[in-house]
Design a protein around this motif. Structure first.
Motif, PDB file in Angstrom:
ATOM      1  N   VAL A 165       0.670  -1.034  -0.003  1.00 50.41           N
ATOM      2  CA  VAL A 165      -0.058  -0.300   0.328  1.00 50.41           C
ATOM      3  C   VAL A 165       0.893   1.532   0.211  1.00 50.41           C
ATOM      4  O   VAL A 165       1.972   1.337   0.964  1.00 50.41           O
ATOM      5  CB  VAL A 165      -1.005  -0.075   1.603  1.00 50.41           C
ATOM      6  N   PHE A 166       0.435   2.167  -0.942  1.00 54.43           N
ATOM      7  CA  PHE A 166       1.041   3.598  -1.137  1.00 54.43           C
ATOM      8  C   PHE A 166       0.291   4.747  -0.396  1.00 54.43           C
ATOM      9  O   PHE A 166      -0.732   4.978  -0.972  1.00 54.43           O
ATOM     10  CB  PHE A 166       1.558   4.005  -2.418  1.00 54.43           C
ATOM     11  N   SER A 167       0.651   4.842   0.617  1.00 59.12           N
ATOM     12  CA  SER A 167      -0.599   5.984   1.529  1.00 59.12           C
ATOM     13  C   SER A 167      -0.728   7.315   0.496  1.00 59.12           C
ATOM     14  O   SER A 167      -1.682   7.728   0.475  1.00 59.12           O
ATOM     15  CB  SER A 167      -0.216   6.939   2.684  1.00 59.12           C
ATOM     16  N   GLY A 168      -0.019   7.691  -0.507  1.00 60.85           N
ATOM     17  CA  GLY A 168      -0.267   9.727  -0.843  1.00 60.85           C
ATOM     18  C   GLY A 168      -0.444  10.160   0.787  1.00 60.85           C
ATOM     19  O   GLY A 168       0.308   9.634   1.653  1.00 60.85           O
ATOM     20  N   ASP A 169      -1.084  10.816   0.633  1.00 59.13           N
ATOM     21  CA  ASP A 169      -1.300  12.076   1.247  1.00 59.13           C
ATOM     22  C   ASP A 169      -2.278  12.069   1.614  1.00 59.13           C
ATOM     23  O   ASP A 169      -3.107  12.037   1.318  1.00 59.13           O
ATOM     24  CB  ASP A 169      -0.961  13.897   0.912  1.00 59.13           C
ATOM     25  N   ILE A 170      -2.713  11.668   3.617  1.00 59.93           N
ATOM     26  CA  ILE A 170      -4.034  11.222   3.778  1.00 59.93           C
ATOM     27  C   ILE A 170      -4.237  12.342   4.232  1.00 59.93           C
ATOM     28  O   ILE A 170      -3.360  13.483   5.388  1.00 59.93           O
ATOM     29  CB  ILE A 170      -3.725  10.418   4.978  1.00 59.93           C
ATOM     30  N   GLY A 171      -5.520  12.552   4.743  1.00 61.42           N
ATOM     31  CA  GLY A 171      -6.803  13.626   4.539  1.00 61.42           C
ATOM     32  C   GLY A 171      -6.449  13.643   5.902  1.00 61.42           C
ATOM     33  O   GLY A 171      -6.920  12.249   6.813  1.00 61.42           O
ATOM     34  N   ASN A 172      -7.626  14.643   6.266  1.00 59.68           N
ATOM     35  CA  ASN A 172      -8.201  14.390   7.761  1.00 59.68           C
ATOM     36  C   ASN A 172      -9.384  14.260   7.972  1.00 59.68           C
ATOM     37  O   ASN A 172     -10.550  14.317   6.993  1.00 59.68           O
ATOM     38  CB  ASN A 172      -7.760  16.374   8.921  1.00 59.68           C
ATOM     39  N   VAL A 173      -9.662  13.599   8.887  1.00 64.65           N
ATOM     40  CA  VAL A 173     -11.640  13.220   9.297  1.00 64.65           C
ATOM     41  C   VAL A 173     -12.230  14.360   9.667  1.00 64.65           C
ATOM     42  O   VAL A 173     -11.787  15.852   9.460  1.00 64.65           O
ATOM     43  CB  VAL A 173     -11.686  12.984  10.725  1.00 64.65           C
ATOM     44  N   ASP A 174     -13.540  14.925   8.526  1.00 64.33           N
ATOM     45  CA  ASP A 174     -14.804  16.143   8.887  1.00 64.33           C
ATOM     46  C   ASP A 174     -14.079  17.117   8.036  1.00 64.33           C
ATOM     47  O   ASP A 174     -14.891  18.301   8.907  1.00 64.33           O
ATOM     48  CB  ASP A 174     -14.797  16.526   9.945  1.00 64.33           C
ATOM     49  N   GLN A 175     -13.559  17.083   7.275  1.00 63.82           N
ATOM     50  CA  GLN A 175     -13.613  17.975   6.313  1.00 63.82           C
ATOM     51  C   GLN A 175     -15.014  18.622   5.574  1.00 63.82           C
ATOM     52  O   GLN A 175     -15.452  17.091   5.742  1.00 63.82           O
ATOM     53  CB  GLN A 175     -12.168  18.000   5.522  1.00 63.82           C
ATOM     54  N   PRO A 176     -14.434  19.835   5.147  1.00 62.35           N
ATOM     55  CA  PRO A 176     -16.044  20.047   4.035  1.00 62.35           C
ATOM     56  C   PRO A 176     -15.803  19.131   2.355  1.00 62.35           C
ATOM     57  O   PRO A 176     -14.127  19.180   1.951  1.00 62.35           O
ATOM     58  CB  PRO A 176     -16.115  21.539   4.024  1.00 62.35           C
ATOM     59  N   ILE A 177     -16.950  19.109   2.042  1.00 64.02           N
ATOM     60  CA  ILE A 177     -17.012  18.081   0.957  1.00 64.02           C
ATOM     61  C   ILE A 177     -16.160  17.071   0.434  1.00 64.02           C
ATOM     62  O   ILE A 177     -16.889  16.711  -0.294  1.00 64.02           O
ATOM     63  CB  ILE A 177     -16.253  19.964   0.231  1.00 64.02           C
ATOM     64  N   ILE A 178     -14.938  16.698   0.289  1.00 65.24           N
ATOM     65  CA  ILE A 178     -14.449  15.858   0.008  1.00 65.24           C
ATOM     66  C   ILE A 178     -14.781  15.174   1.842  1.00 65.24           C
ATOM     67  O   ILE A 178     -14.846  14.677   2.947  1.00 65.24           O
ATOM     68  CB  ILE A 178     -13.151  15.484   0.111  1.00 65.24           C
ATOM     69  N   ARG A 179     -14.999  13.128   1.546  1.00 61.03           N
ATOM     70  CA  ARG A 179     -14.868  12.345   2.430  1.00 61.03           C
ATOM     71  C   ARG A 179     -13.898  12.250   3.654  1.00 61.03           C
ATOM     72  O   ARG A 179     -12.995  12.359   3.267  1.00 61.03           O
ATOM     73  CB  ARG A 179     -15.269  10.923   2.036  1.00 61.03           C
ATOM     74  N   ASP A 180     -14.415  11.950   4.393  1.00 58.92           N
ATOM     75  CA  ASP A 180     -13.176  10.755   5.356  1.00 58.92           C
ATOM     76  C   ASP A 180     -11.953  10.356   4.150  1.00 58.92           C
ATOM     77  O   ASP A 180     -12.942   9.120   3.907  1.00 58.92           O
ATOM     78  CB  ASP A 180     -13.573  10.319   6.903  1.00 58.92           C
ATOM     79  N   PRO A 181     -11.024  10.186   5.182  1.00 62.04           N
ATOM     80  CA  PRO A 181      -9.856   9.137   4.514  1.00 62.04           C
ATOM     81  C   PRO A 181     -10.715   7.495   4.563  1.00 62.04           C
ATOM     82  O   PRO A 181     -11.350   7.620   6.213  1.00 62.04           O
ATOM     83  CB  PRO A 181      -8.793   9.122   5.247  1.00 62.04           C
ATOM     84  N   GLN A 182      -9.862   7.081   3.551  1.00 67.17           N
ATOM     85  CA  GLN A 182     -10.786   5.640   3.951  1.00 67.17           C
ATOM     86  C   GLN A 182      -8.780   4.283   3.805  1.00 67.17           C
ATOM     87  O   GLN A 182      -8.534   4.680   3.420  1.00 67.17           O
ATOM     88  CB  GLN A 182     -11.610   5.121   2.713  1.00 67.17           C
ATOM     89  N   PHE A 183      -9.705   3.574   4.780  1.00 71.48           N
ATOM     90  CA  PHE A 183      -8.096   2.563   4.434  1.00 71.48           C
ATOM     91  C   PHE A 183      -8.146   0.902   4.224  1.00 71.48           C
ATOM     92  O   PHE A 183      -9.413   0.361   4.455  1.00 71.48           O
ATOM     93  CB  PHE A 183      -7.812   2.983   6.343  1.00 71.48           C
ATOM     94  N   TYR A 184      -6.769   0.612   4.067  1.00 70.89           N
ATOM     95  CA  TYR A 184      -7.133  -0.748   4.204  1.00 70.89           C
ATOM     96  C   TYR A 184      -7.071  -1.384   5.103  1.00 70.89           C
ATOM     97  O   TYR A 184      -6.222  -1.019   5.709  1.00 70.89           O
ATOM     98  CB  TYR A 184      -6.274  -0.864   2.794  1.00 70.89           C
ATOM     99  N   ALA A 185      -7.712  -3.117   4.820  1.00 66.30           N
ATOM    100  CA  ALA A 185      -7.614  -3.350   6.165  1.00 66.30           C
ATOM    101  C   ALA A 185      -6.026  -4.655   6.174  1.00 66.30           C
ATOM    102  O   ALA A 185      -5.736  -4.503   7.320  1.00 66.30           O
ATOM    103  CB  ALA A 185      -8.871  -4.231   6.403  1.00 66.30           C
ATOM    104  N   ASP A 186      -5.701  -5.216   5.400  1.00 69.33           N
ATOM    105  CA  ASP A 186      -4.043  -5.355   5.881  1.00 69.33           C
ATOM    106  C   ASP A 186      -3.327  -4.857   4.520  1.00 69.33           C
ATOM    107  O   ASP A 186      -3.975  -4.722   3.650  1.00 69.33           O
ATOM    108  CB  ASP A 186      -4.760  -6.502   5.629  1.00 69.33           C
ATOM    109  N   ALA A 187      -2.245  -5.427   4.395  1.00 69.93           N
ATOM    110  CA  ALA A 187      -1.421  -5.312   3.394  1.00 69.93           C
ATOM    111  C   ALA A 187      -0.148  -6.021   3.906  1.00 69.93           C
ATOM    112  O   ALA A 187       0.277  -5.735   5.108  1.00 69.93           O
ATOM    113  CB  ALA A 187      -0.785  -3.331   2.876  1.00 69.93           C
ATOM    114  N   ASP A 188       0.887  -6.332   3.203  1.00 74.01           N
ATOM    115  CA  ASP A 188       2.552  -7.334   3.460  1.00 74.01           C
ATOM    116  C   ASP A 188       3.104  -5.765   3.625  1.00 74.01           C
ATOM    117  O   ASP A 188       4.066  -5.921   4.545  1.00 74.01           O
ATOM    118  CB  ASP A 188       2.816  -8.146   2.589  1.00 74.01           C
TER     119      ASP A 188
END
Length: 303
Positions: free
Chosen positions: A183-206
């Motif tokens: 998994v490559f995270s890219g830049d991760i946003g904060n929660v409860d921001q206007p317009i865009i959704r909260d970050p989603q996350f993968y459950a597992d990765a090596d």
């Protein structure tokens, strides 16, 4: 799999991973180095690979520190697919052209100085024509779609909540009789921001490779400035003045428009309730048009 860090290592710009896996060579992001002249000069340095030998590129989001060297890659021979979300593809088209326009202006300004000093001319890192050519190689995808980028590599994008269309990318690689997920995270946003959704996350990765620009602090409180902004607007307009707000053209400007619309809907400005709002930026205007398009699956329900 081999991973080489070509940017955003010991600095926060120029994000780029070079990956060798399953007999292919590809990049995650291709960002421009931004900052002082010494840092920016890295953009002109020869790359440790030939762009024409890159099999594909995956882009996490449209910010220039993650995408700004795509036109240079194309100029130097890259002609393979560039995968990103649909919203990212729309923002890339306008942001890369804006970046190219800046490169051309900077070169023109420098050449006027060089001419007076008897120094040779410099060329822009890339041109608007180079930036416009990038769109020929864009392959837009949707969140959650499993994209078969090669016979042995699958990519999946999920919402990183950082910018419209931003994504974390999960690679599933089959090589040597084994399967690994990275998994490559890219830049991760904060929660409860206007317009865009909260970050989603993968459950597992090596393996996980993640950005950590703000890794040394906790974001515990989401601050709303609607009431304070309304007070400033109300007081200033009431005295016959204008409120001028400098802001980033993509993301921040649209957030401000969102909050100003909220202020109007709630009647928080009494002096001039239906005050006019102007965007004084071609890039911000173009980006706002993207934000007003068909963005089902990209915005939160309230937006």
């Amino acid at each position: 799999m081999k991973v080489q860090f070509l940017g955003a290592a010991q600095t926060v710009t120029g994000s780029c991973y070079m990956i060798e896996a399953c007999g292919k060579r590809f990049c995650i992001d291709c960002g421009m180095h931004q900052g002082n002249k010494a840092i920016e000069e890295r953009n002109r340095n020869p790359r440790p690979y030939a762009p024409g030998n890159i099999d594909f590129i995956l882009v996490t989001h449209a910010h220039i520190d993650h995408s700004g060297l795509l036109p240079l890659m194309v100029r130097e021979g890259f002609s393979k697919p560039i995968y990103c979300t649909k919203a990212t593809s729309e923002l890339l088209d306008i942001m890369l052209q804006d970046s190219a326009h800046i490169q051309e202006q900077d070169a023109e300004y420098q050449n006027r100085k060089n001419k007076r000093a008897g120094r040779p001319e410099v060329q822009p890192i890339y041109t608007v024509a180079d930036a416009m050519q990038v769109r020929e190689y864009i392959q837009p995808c949707e969140y959650g779609q499993k994209v078969q980028v090669t016979d042995d590599v699958t990519a999946e994008f999920i919402d990183a909540g950082h910018l419209l269309g931003s994504a974390s990318i999960k690679l599933t690689c089959h090589e040597g009789g084994e399967t690994r997920t990275v998994v490559f995270s890219g830049d991760i946003g904060n929660v409860d921001q206007p317009i865009i959704r909260d970050p989603q996350f993968y459950a597992d990765a090596d393996y996980v490779l993640m950005e950590s620009t703000y890794g040394d602090r906790n974001h515990t409180e989401v601050w709303s400035y609607t009431d304070e902004l309304a007070e400033i607007i109300d007081e200033t307009l009431g005295k016959g003045g204008n409120v001028v707000i400098p802001s980033f053209a993509v993301g921040r400007t649209q957030e401000l428009l969102y909050f100003i619309r909220e202020i109007k809907d709630q009647g928080l400005v009494k002096s001039v309730p239906d005050f006019p709002v102007y965007i004084d930026s071609p890039l911000a205007k173009a980006a706002t048009t993207v934000f007003c398009g068909d963005l089902h699956g990209y915005l939160d329900e309230a937006a």
